[in-house]
Design a protein around this motif. Sequence first.
Motif, PDB file in Angstrom:
ATOM      1  N   SER A   2       0.836  -1.209   0.000  1.00 18.93           N
ATOM      2  CA  SER A   2       0.000   0.000   0.000  1.00 18.93           C
ATOM      3  C   SER A   2       0.861   1.246   0.000  1.00 18.93           C
ATOM      4  O   SER A   2       0.559   2.226  -0.674  1.00 18.93           O
TER       5      SER A   2
ATOM      6  N   ARG B 169      -5.546   0.634  -1.536  1.00 14.97           N
ATOM      7  CA  ARG B 169      -6.884   0.283  -2.011  1.00 14.97           C
ATOM      8  C   ARG B 169      -7.869   1.410  -1.709  1.00 14.97           C
ATOM      9  O   ARG B 169      -7.659   2.177  -0.761  1.00 14.97           O
TER      10      ARG B 169
ATOM     11  N   SER C 124     -10.794   3.713  -0.364  1.00 19.34           N
ATOM     12  CA  SER C 124     -11.329   3.801   0.995  1.00 19.34           C
ATOM     13  C   SER C 124     -12.653   3.043   1.110  1.00 19.34           C
ATOM     14  O   SER C 124     -13.449   3.013   0.174  1.00 19.34           O
TER      15      SER C 124
ATOM     16  N   VAL D 211     -15.264  -1.087   6.959  1.00 24.85           N
ATOM     17  CA  VAL D 211     -13.972  -1.161   7.631  1.00 24.85           C
ATOM     18  C   VAL D 211     -14.063  -2.027   8.875  1.00 24.85           C
ATOM     19  O   VAL D 211     -13.207  -2.860   9.129  1.00 24.85           O
TER      20      VAL D 211
ATOM     21  N   ASN E 233     -13.939  -5.501   7.801  1.00 27.95           N
ATOM     22  CA  ASN E 233     -12.685  -5.905   7.153  1.00 27.95           C
ATOM     23  C   ASN E 233     -11.492  -5.447   7.987  1.00 27.95           C
ATOM     24  O   ASN E 233     -10.951  -4.374   7.788  1.00 27.95           O
TER      25      ASN E 233
ATOM     26  N   TYR F  50      -8.342  -3.834   6.586  1.00 28.76           N
ATOM     27  CA  TYR F  50      -8.380  -2.514   5.953  1.00 28.76           C
ATOM     28  C   TYR F  50      -8.117  -1.373   6.926  1.00 28.76           C
ATOM     29  O   TYR F  50      -7.866  -0.265   6.517  1.00 28.76           O
TER      30      TYR F  50
ATOM     31  N   ASN G 250      -6.343   1.852   5.655  1.00 35.85           N
ATOM     32  CA  ASN G 250      -7.147   3.063   5.589  1.00 35.85           C
ATOM     33  C   ASN G 250      -6.465   4.259   6.239  1.00 35.85           C
ATOM     34  O   ASN G 250      -6.648   5.387   5.813  1.00 35.85           O
TER      35      ASN G 250
END
Length: 444
Positions: A390, A396, A398, A404, A407, A410, A414
Amino acid sequence: MAKAVPAVRLRGKQPCPQRVKKNGQKSKGKQTKPKRDTIRCQALKDGLLPPARRPFALFVKDNVRGQKGGGRSEWRLEMKRLGAMWHKLPIDQKKRYFDQSNAKFAKQHFVMKQMGMPLRKSSSRTTHTLAKDVLPEPEDPVMIGGYKVVNADPGLPDCHPLGEGAYGSVFLCLDKLQRRCAVKVFKKKSALEDLNHELVLLQAVQEQSDQKLRGFYPCILEAQPCFKPFPFLALEYCGSSLFSLLGEKGAFSVDDSRAIALQLKAAVRGLHSLQILHLDLKTSNVLWCVVRRELKLADFGMSEYIPGYGPSIRFPMYVTASYRAPELWHAAQRDLSKWLGPAVDLWSFGCVLYEVAVGKILMRPLRNNLCGCENTIKEWCQQWQSLQKSLQGSIRPSLSNAQVSRNFDYRLVNRLHLLEPSFRPAIKAMLNPDPAQRDWAGID
Ligand SMILES: Nc1ncnc2c1ncn2[C@@H]1O[C@H](COP(=O)(O)OP(=O)(O)OP(=O)(O)O)[C@@H](O)[C@H]1O
Protein backbone atom coordinates in the motif's frame (compact mmCIF):
# COMPACT_ATOMS: atom_id res chain seq x y z
CA MET A 1 -28.78 32.70 70.04
CA ALA A 2 -25.01 32.66 69.74
CA LYS A 3 -23.73 33.87 66.43
CA ALA A 4 -21.92 31.27 64.37
CA VAL A 5 -18.24 31.76 63.59
CA PRO A 6 -17.86 32.91 60.00
CA ALA A 7 -17.75 30.03 57.56
CA VAL A 8 -14.18 30.61 56.58
CA ARG A 9 -11.40 28.14 56.68
CA LEU A 10 -9.69 28.03 60.00
CA ARG A 11 -6.23 26.75 59.55
CA GLY A 12 -5.82 25.95 63.22
CA LYS A 13 -2.77 24.17 64.43
CA GLN A 14 -3.67 20.51 64.43
CA PRO A 15 -2.39 18.69 67.47
CA CYS A 16 0.33 16.33 66.35
CA PRO A 17 -1.16 12.87 66.17
CA GLN A 18 0.22 11.12 69.19
CA ARG A 19 1.79 7.83 68.41
CA VAL A 20 -0.05 5.25 70.46
CA LYS A 21 1.43 1.88 71.17
CA LYS A 22 -0.74 -1.19 70.85
CA ASN A 23 -1.20 -1.43 74.63
CA GLY A 24 -2.59 2.10 74.71
CA GLN A 25 0.54 3.81 76.08
CA LYS A 26 1.85 6.86 74.32
CA SER A 27 5.05 6.25 72.43
CA LYS A 28 8.07 8.02 73.82
CA GLY A 29 9.71 8.00 70.43
CA LYS A 30 10.23 11.34 68.67
CA GLN A 31 7.40 12.27 66.34
CA THR A 32 8.46 12.16 62.72
CA LYS A 33 6.92 15.20 61.04
CA PRO A 34 5.02 14.65 57.80
CA LYS A 35 7.30 15.28 54.85
CA ARG A 36 5.17 18.10 53.38
CA ASP A 37 5.55 20.10 56.59
CA THR A 38 9.29 19.63 56.56
CA ILE A 39 9.44 20.88 52.98
CA ARG A 40 7.13 23.80 53.78
CA CYS A 41 9.08 24.79 56.90
CA GLN A 42 12.36 24.64 55.02
CA ALA A 43 10.91 26.69 52.17
CA LEU A 44 9.64 29.25 54.70
CA LYS A 45 13.05 29.42 56.34
CA ASP A 46 14.67 29.91 52.95
CA GLY A 47 12.29 32.77 52.24
CA LEU A 48 10.73 30.99 49.25
CA LEU A 49 7.20 31.15 50.62
CA PRO A 50 5.24 34.17 51.83
CA PRO A 51 4.59 33.83 55.60
CA ALA A 52 1.08 33.12 56.85
CA ARG A 53 -0.41 33.33 60.36
CA ARG A 54 -3.57 31.95 61.89
CA PRO A 55 -6.34 34.46 62.87
CA PHE A 56 -5.57 34.38 66.59
CA ALA A 57 -1.86 34.90 65.95
CA LEU A 58 -2.70 37.99 63.89
CA PHE A 59 -4.97 39.25 66.67
CA VAL A 60 -2.19 38.68 69.23
CA LYS A 61 0.28 40.57 67.08
CA ASP A 62 -2.06 43.58 66.96
CA ASN A 63 -3.03 43.59 70.63
CA VAL A 64 -0.15 42.25 72.65
CA ARG A 65 1.13 44.44 75.50
CA GLY A 66 4.63 44.34 76.77
CA GLN A 67 7.84 43.28 75.16
CA LYS A 68 8.84 39.92 73.82
CA GLY A 69 11.43 38.34 76.04
CA GLY A 70 9.61 39.21 79.26
CA GLY A 71 9.09 36.63 81.99
CA ARG A 72 7.28 33.38 81.28
CA SER A 73 4.52 33.96 83.84
CA GLU A 74 4.02 37.49 82.52
CA TRP A 75 3.61 36.10 79.02
CA ARG A 76 1.19 33.43 80.28
CA LEU A 77 -0.97 36.10 81.90
CA GLU A 78 -0.89 38.22 78.78
CA MET A 79 -2.00 35.25 76.67
CA LYS A 80 -4.84 34.59 79.13
CA ARG A 81 -5.97 38.20 78.74
CA LEU A 82 -5.76 38.03 74.97
CA GLY A 83 -7.61 34.71 74.94
CA ALA A 84 -10.49 36.22 76.90
CA MET A 85 -10.53 39.28 74.63
CA TRP A 86 -10.59 37.04 71.55
CA HIS A 87 -13.51 35.13 73.02
CA LYS A 88 -15.53 38.28 73.52
CA LEU A 89 -14.55 39.88 70.23
CA PRO A 90 -17.63 40.70 68.07
CA ILE A 91 -17.98 38.46 65.04
CA ASP A 92 -17.43 41.21 62.47
CA GLN A 93 -14.11 42.18 64.08
CA LYS A 94 -13.07 38.52 64.28
CA LYS A 95 -13.90 38.08 60.61
CA ARG A 96 -11.28 40.67 59.73
CA TYR A 97 -8.57 38.42 61.20
CA PHE A 98 -10.03 35.32 59.55
CA ASP A 99 -10.02 37.07 56.19
CA GLN A 100 -6.47 38.30 56.60
CA SER A 101 -5.30 34.86 57.67
CA ASN A 102 -7.12 33.07 54.85
CA ALA A 103 -5.70 35.46 52.31
CA LYS A 104 -2.17 34.85 53.55
CA PHE A 105 -2.59 31.07 53.58
CA ALA A 106 -4.24 31.04 50.17
CA LYS A 107 -1.31 33.02 48.83
CA GLN A 108 1.16 30.66 50.46
CA HIS A 109 -0.69 27.62 49.03
CA PHE A 110 -0.76 29.21 45.63
CA VAL A 111 3.02 29.61 45.64
CA MET A 112 3.41 26.07 47.02
CA LYS A 113 1.23 24.77 44.20
CA GLN A 114 3.25 26.62 41.60
CA MET A 115 6.41 25.14 43.02
CA GLY A 116 4.83 21.70 43.01
CA MET A 117 5.07 21.30 46.77
CA PRO A 118 2.68 18.79 48.35
CA LEU A 119 -0.43 20.36 49.89
CA ARG A 120 -2.67 19.05 52.63
CA LYS A 121 -6.00 17.84 51.30
CA SER A 122 -7.70 20.41 53.55
CA SER A 123 -5.80 23.20 51.78
CA SER A 124 -8.06 22.84 48.77
CA ARG A 125 -10.96 23.93 51.02
CA THR A 126 -9.85 27.54 50.60
CA THR A 127 -12.87 29.24 49.10
CA HIS A 128 -12.70 30.44 45.52
CA THR A 129 -13.50 34.00 46.39
CA LEU A 130 -10.63 34.05 48.81
CA ALA A 131 -8.24 32.42 46.35
CA LYS A 132 -9.22 34.94 43.68
CA ASP A 133 -8.70 37.84 46.03
CA VAL A 134 -5.14 36.89 46.70
CA LEU A 135 -3.92 35.87 43.24
CA PRO A 136 -0.55 37.55 42.99
CA GLU A 137 -0.74 40.98 41.47
CA PRO A 138 1.78 41.87 38.78
CA GLU A 139 3.88 43.65 41.40
CA ASP A 140 3.84 40.52 43.57
CA PRO A 141 4.88 37.78 41.14
CA VAL A 142 5.59 34.11 41.72
CA MET A 143 9.31 33.57 41.26
CA ILE A 144 11.46 30.53 40.58
CA GLY A 145 14.92 31.75 41.40
CA GLY A 146 15.36 34.89 39.32
CA TYR A 147 12.57 33.93 36.90
CA LYS A 148 9.10 35.42 37.07
CA VAL A 149 6.39 32.84 36.35
CA VAL A 150 3.91 33.83 33.64
CA ASN A 151 0.59 32.14 32.97
CA ALA A 152 1.15 29.93 29.90
CA ASP A 153 -2.58 29.85 29.22
CA PRO A 154 -4.16 33.28 29.74
CA GLY A 155 -7.59 31.68 29.29
CA LEU A 156 -7.17 29.85 32.58
CA PRO A 157 -6.78 31.15 36.13
CA ASP A 158 -3.55 30.66 38.08
CA CYS A 159 -0.12 30.37 36.55
CA HIS A 160 -0.65 27.47 34.24
CA PRO A 161 2.52 25.52 33.36
CA LEU A 162 3.65 24.97 29.76
CA GLY A 163 3.66 21.28 30.41
CA GLU A 164 3.66 18.70 33.13
CA GLY A 165 5.41 15.43 32.71
CA ALA A 166 7.08 12.55 34.42
CA TYR A 167 9.88 14.70 35.87
CA GLY A 168 7.96 17.74 37.05
CA SER A 169 6.54 20.89 35.51
CA VAL A 170 7.79 23.34 32.93
CA PHE A 171 6.79 26.99 33.53
CA LEU A 172 6.78 29.87 31.11
CA CYS A 173 8.85 32.60 32.76
CA LEU A 174 10.43 35.97 32.14
CA ASP A 175 14.07 36.53 32.99
CA LYS A 176 15.55 39.76 34.32
CA LEU A 177 15.64 41.20 30.81
CA GLN A 178 11.97 40.29 30.31
CA ARG A 179 12.90 37.56 27.80
CA ARG A 180 10.67 34.51 27.70
CA CYS A 181 12.18 31.27 28.95
CA ALA A 182 11.05 27.79 29.99
CA VAL A 183 11.93 26.73 33.53
CA LYS A 184 11.81 22.99 34.15
CA VAL A 185 11.27 22.18 37.83
CA PHE A 186 12.30 18.65 38.79
CA LYS A 187 10.04 17.23 41.48
CA LYS A 188 10.71 13.52 41.70
CA LYS A 189 12.71 11.87 44.49
CA SER A 190 15.51 11.49 41.98
CA ALA A 191 15.24 15.18 40.99
CA LEU A 192 18.95 15.91 41.35
CA GLU A 193 20.04 12.95 39.24
CA ASP A 194 17.32 13.70 36.67
CA LEU A 195 18.48 17.29 36.34
CA ASN A 196 22.14 16.33 36.16
CA HIS A 197 21.50 13.70 33.52
CA GLU A 198 19.54 16.08 31.31
CA LEU A 199 22.10 18.82 31.88
CA VAL A 200 25.08 16.64 30.93
CA LEU A 201 23.43 15.55 27.68
CA LEU A 202 22.23 19.05 26.77
CA GLN A 203 25.70 20.44 27.47
CA ALA A 204 27.23 17.70 25.32
CA VAL A 205 24.98 18.53 22.36
CA GLN A 206 25.56 22.26 22.80
CA GLU A 207 29.33 21.98 23.10
CA GLN A 208 30.09 19.19 20.67
CA SER A 209 27.82 19.98 17.76
CA ASP A 210 28.66 22.55 15.13
CA GLN A 211 27.07 26.00 15.05
CA LYS A 212 24.30 25.00 12.61
CA LEU A 213 23.31 21.88 14.51
CA ARG A 214 23.39 23.58 17.91
CA GLY A 215 20.32 25.58 16.87
CA PHE A 216 18.18 22.43 16.95
CA TYR A 217 18.39 22.08 20.74
CA PRO A 218 17.28 24.52 23.47
CA CYS A 219 19.99 26.73 24.98
CA ILE A 220 20.70 26.34 28.68
CA LEU A 221 20.28 29.62 30.57
CA GLU A 222 20.88 28.38 34.09
CA ALA A 223 20.92 25.16 36.09
CA GLN A 224 20.22 25.22 39.84
CA PRO A 225 20.71 21.69 41.18
CA CYS A 226 20.64 22.86 44.83
CA PHE A 227 17.60 25.14 44.59
CA LYS A 228 15.01 24.56 47.34
CA PRO A 229 12.51 23.03 47.40
CA PHE A 230 13.19 21.66 43.92
CA PRO A 231 16.09 21.95 41.52
CA PHE A 232 15.39 23.65 38.21
CA LEU A 233 16.77 24.08 34.74
CA ALA A 234 16.11 27.33 32.85
CA LEU A 235 16.08 27.01 29.06
CA GLU A 236 15.44 29.44 26.24
CA TYR A 237 11.78 29.47 25.22
CA CYS A 238 11.46 27.67 21.88
CA GLY A 239 7.80 28.00 20.89
CA SER A 240 4.84 25.65 21.19
CA SER A 241 5.08 21.90 20.97
CA LEU A 242 3.84 20.14 17.83
CA PHE A 243 1.36 18.41 20.12
CA SER A 244 -0.33 21.64 21.20
CA LEU A 245 -0.22 23.10 17.68
CA LEU A 246 -1.88 19.95 16.33
CA GLY A 247 -4.52 20.31 19.04
CA GLU A 248 -5.17 23.93 18.08
CA LYS A 249 -5.03 23.79 14.30
CA GLY A 250 -5.05 20.14 13.22
CA ALA A 251 -2.64 18.68 10.66
CA PHE A 252 0.21 20.83 9.28
CA SER A 253 0.32 21.82 5.62
CA VAL A 254 2.45 19.67 3.32
CA ASP A 255 5.09 22.42 3.21
CA ASP A 256 5.27 22.78 6.98
CA SER A 257 5.26 18.98 7.46
CA ARG A 258 8.20 18.72 5.06
CA ALA A 259 10.09 21.52 6.84
CA ILE A 260 9.44 19.83 10.20
CA ALA A 261 10.57 16.44 8.85
CA LEU A 262 13.80 17.88 7.43
CA GLN A 263 14.72 19.80 10.58
CA LEU A 264 13.79 16.94 12.89
CA LYS A 265 15.90 14.59 10.79
CA ALA A 266 18.89 16.93 11.17
CA ALA A 267 18.31 17.22 14.94
CA VAL A 268 18.00 13.46 15.49
CA ARG A 269 20.91 12.59 13.20
CA GLY A 270 22.99 15.22 14.99
CA LEU A 271 22.29 13.46 18.28
CA HIS A 272 23.13 10.06 16.81
CA SER A 273 26.43 11.41 15.50
CA LEU A 274 27.31 12.18 19.14
CA GLN A 275 26.33 8.61 20.10
CA ILE A 276 23.23 9.89 21.92
CA LEU A 277 19.78 8.38 21.48
CA HIS A 278 16.79 10.60 22.25
CA LEU A 279 14.46 7.73 23.22
CA ASP A 280 11.38 9.86 23.75
CA LEU A 281 10.59 11.34 20.36
CA LYS A 282 6.96 12.43 20.30
CA THR A 283 5.02 15.48 19.22
CA SER A 284 5.05 17.03 22.73
CA ASN A 285 8.85 16.99 22.77
CA VAL A 286 9.30 18.74 19.44
CA LEU A 287 8.98 22.54 19.64
CA TRP A 288 8.08 24.67 16.64
CA CYS A 289 8.38 28.41 16.30
CA VAL A 290 5.55 29.21 13.86
CA VAL A 291 6.88 32.65 12.91
CA ARG A 292 10.45 31.60 12.17
CA ARG A 293 9.50 28.05 11.10
CA GLU A 294 12.26 26.76 13.34
CA LEU A 295 12.30 23.46 15.16
CA LYS A 296 13.95 22.49 18.43
CA LEU A 297 14.17 19.06 19.94
CA ALA A 298 13.48 19.11 23.70
CA ASP A 299 13.39 16.80 26.72
CA PHE A 300 16.52 14.74 27.12
CA GLY A 301 15.16 13.13 30.28
CA MET A 302 15.05 9.66 28.74
CA SER A 303 18.04 10.08 26.44
CA GLU A 304 21.02 7.75 26.78
CA TYR A 305 24.36 7.24 25.19
CA ILE A 306 24.23 4.38 22.70
CA PRO A 307 24.94 1.24 24.77
CA GLY A 308 28.68 0.75 24.89
CA TYR A 309 29.40 4.51 24.59
CA GLY A 310 28.20 5.69 27.97
CA PRO A 311 26.59 4.79 31.31
CA SER A 312 24.16 1.94 31.43
CA ILE A 313 20.41 1.67 31.08
CA ARG A 314 18.44 3.56 33.80
CA PHE A 315 14.81 2.68 33.14
CA PRO A 316 12.89 -0.59 32.75
CA MET A 317 11.42 0.77 29.48
CA TYR A 318 11.99 3.67 27.09
CA VAL A 319 9.85 5.73 24.69
CA THR A 320 6.17 6.70 25.18
CA ALA A 321 3.93 3.75 24.23
CA SER A 322 2.37 5.01 20.95
CA TYR A 323 5.84 5.86 19.60
CA ARG A 324 7.61 2.75 20.90
CA ALA A 325 9.27 0.45 18.36
CA PRO A 326 7.98 -3.15 18.26
CA GLU A 327 11.31 -4.68 19.31
CA LEU A 328 11.14 -2.88 22.68
CA TRP A 329 7.71 -4.11 23.69
CA HIS A 330 8.76 -7.47 25.03
CA ALA A 331 12.39 -6.79 25.79
CA ALA A 332 13.42 -7.52 29.37
CA GLN A 333 15.41 -4.74 31.10
CA ARG A 334 18.60 -6.81 31.02
CA ASP A 335 18.24 -7.19 27.22
CA LEU A 336 17.27 -3.57 26.57
CA SER A 337 20.79 -2.47 25.69
CA LYS A 338 20.70 -5.00 22.83
CA TRP A 339 17.67 -3.26 21.33
CA LEU A 340 18.37 0.39 22.07
CA GLY A 341 19.86 1.91 18.96
CA PRO A 342 19.20 4.62 16.35
CA ALA A 343 16.47 2.41 14.82
CA VAL A 344 14.32 3.01 17.93
CA ASP A 345 14.38 6.79 17.30
CA LEU A 346 13.71 6.16 13.60
CA TRP A 347 10.47 4.34 14.39
CA SER A 348 9.30 7.15 16.70
CA PHE A 349 10.29 9.66 14.01
CA GLY A 350 8.02 7.86 11.50
CA CYS A 351 5.11 8.05 13.98
CA VAL A 352 5.74 11.80 14.54
CA LEU A 353 5.87 12.47 10.79
CA TYR A 354 2.55 10.71 10.23
CA GLU A 355 0.92 12.64 13.10
CA VAL A 356 2.19 15.99 11.82
CA ALA A 357 0.92 15.34 8.27
CA VAL A 358 -2.39 13.69 9.17
CA GLY A 359 -3.24 15.20 12.56
CA LYS A 360 -3.89 11.83 14.22
CA ILE A 361 -1.73 9.40 16.18
CA LEU A 362 -0.81 6.56 13.82
CA MET A 363 -0.64 3.80 16.43
CA ARG A 364 -3.86 4.76 18.23
CA PRO A 365 -5.99 1.76 19.23
CA LEU A 366 -7.86 0.03 16.42
CA ARG A 367 -11.63 0.31 16.45
CA ASN A 368 -13.44 -2.31 18.59
CA ASN A 369 -10.11 -3.08 20.12
CA LEU A 370 -9.61 -1.50 23.49
CA CYS A 371 -6.25 -3.11 24.10
CA GLY A 372 -4.36 0.06 23.28
CA CYS A 373 -1.56 0.86 20.93
CA GLU A 374 0.41 -2.30 21.67
CA ASN A 375 -2.12 -4.30 19.63
CA THR A 376 -2.07 -1.75 16.82
CA ILE A 377 1.72 -2.05 16.61
CA LYS A 378 1.43 -5.86 16.65
CA GLU A 379 -1.14 -5.66 13.87
CA TRP A 380 1.14 -3.31 11.92
CA CYS A 381 3.96 -5.87 12.09
CA GLN A 382 1.70 -8.79 11.12
CA GLN A 383 0.27 -6.92 8.14
CA TRP A 384 3.58 -5.45 7.07
CA GLN A 385 3.61 -7.20 3.66
CA SER A 386 0.28 -5.74 2.58
CA LEU A 387 0.98 -2.37 4.23
CA GLN A 388 4.27 -2.17 2.34
CA LYS A 389 2.47 -2.70 -0.95
CA SER A 390 0.00 0.00 0.00
CA LEU A 391 2.82 2.36 0.85
CA GLN A 392 4.37 1.70 -2.56
CA GLY A 393 1.36 3.29 -4.15
CA SER A 394 -1.32 0.67 -4.59
CA ILE A 395 -3.47 1.84 -1.69
CA ARG A 396 -6.88 0.28 -2.01
CA PRO A 397 -9.87 2.60 -2.27
CA SER A 398 -11.33 3.80 0.99
CA LEU A 399 -14.11 1.75 2.49
CA SER A 400 -17.14 2.97 4.36
CA ASN A 401 -16.99 2.82 8.16
CA ALA A 402 -19.28 -0.22 8.29
CA GLN A 403 -17.13 -2.06 5.76
CA VAL A 404 -13.97 -1.16 7.63
CA SER A 405 -15.21 -2.64 10.89
CA ARG A 406 -15.98 -5.89 9.02
CA ASN A 407 -12.69 -5.90 7.15
CA PHE A 408 -10.06 -5.98 9.84
CA ASP A 409 -7.21 -5.84 7.32
CA TYR A 410 -8.38 -2.51 5.95
CA ARG A 411 -8.16 -0.57 9.19
CA LEU A 412 -4.45 0.17 9.01
CA VAL A 413 -4.41 0.51 5.22
CA ASN A 414 -7.15 3.06 5.59
CA ARG A 415 -4.96 5.09 7.93
CA LEU A 416 -2.28 5.22 5.26
CA HIS A 417 -4.89 6.56 2.89
CA LEU A 418 -4.97 9.80 4.85
CA LEU A 419 -1.26 10.38 4.27
CA GLU A 420 -0.07 12.68 1.52
CA PRO A 421 1.56 10.35 -1.10
CA SER A 422 4.93 12.10 -1.03
CA PHE A 423 5.41 11.07 2.65
CA ARG A 424 4.67 7.38 2.07
CA PRO A 425 8.22 6.32 1.10
CA ALA A 426 9.54 7.84 4.35
CA ILE A 427 6.93 6.02 6.45
CA LYS A 428 7.78 2.79 4.63
CA ALA A 429 11.48 3.26 5.35
CA MET A 430 11.07 4.18 9.02
CA LEU A 431 8.21 1.98 10.18
CA ASN A 432 9.69 -1.30 9.07
CA PRO A 433 9.14 -3.90 11.82
CA ASP A 434 12.71 -5.10 11.30
CA PRO A 435 15.02 -2.55 13.02
CA ALA A 436 17.92 -3.54 10.75
CA GLN A 437 15.90 -2.49 7.69
CA ARG A 438 14.89 0.98 8.91
CA ASP A 439 16.56 3.97 7.28
CA TRP A 440 16.19 7.70 6.60
CA ALA A 441 15.10 7.29 2.96
CA GLY A 442 12.33 9.54 1.72
CA ILE A 443 13.16 12.70 3.67
CA ASP A 444 15.24 14.97 1.47
N1 LIG B 1 12.47 25.20 25.98
C1 LIG B 1 11.15 25.10 25.92
N2 LIG B 1 10.42 26.02 25.27
C2 LIG B 1 9.09 25.95 25.20
N3 LIG B 1 8.35 24.96 25.75
C3 LIG B 1 9.00 24.00 26.41
C4 LIG B 1 10.44 24.01 26.53
N4 LIG B 1 10.81 22.91 27.22
C5 LIG B 1 9.67 22.25 27.52
N5 LIG B 1 8.58 22.90 27.05
C6 LIG B 1 7.15 22.50 27.18
O1 LIG B 1 6.99 21.76 28.37
C7 LIG B 1 6.46 20.46 28.09
C8 LIG B 1 7.09 19.44 29.01
O2 LIG B 1 8.51 19.51 28.89
P1 LIG B 1 9.43 18.22 29.00
O3 LIG B 1 9.01 17.26 27.94
O4 LIG B 1 10.85 18.66 29.00
O5 LIG B 1 9.01 17.69 30.44
P2 LIG B 1 8.81 16.20 30.91
O6 LIG B 1 8.46 16.30 32.35
O7 LIG B 1 10.01 15.41 30.55
O8 LIG B 1 7.54 15.74 30.05
P3 LIG B 1 7.21 14.27 29.50
O9 LIG B 1 7.25 13.35 30.67
O10 LIG B 1 5.82 14.44 28.92
O11 LIG B 1 8.22 13.95 28.43
C9 LIG B 1 6.77 20.22 26.61
O12 LIG B 1 5.80 19.40 26.03
C10 LIG B 1 6.74 21.62 26.03
O13 LIG B 1 5.42 21.93 25.66
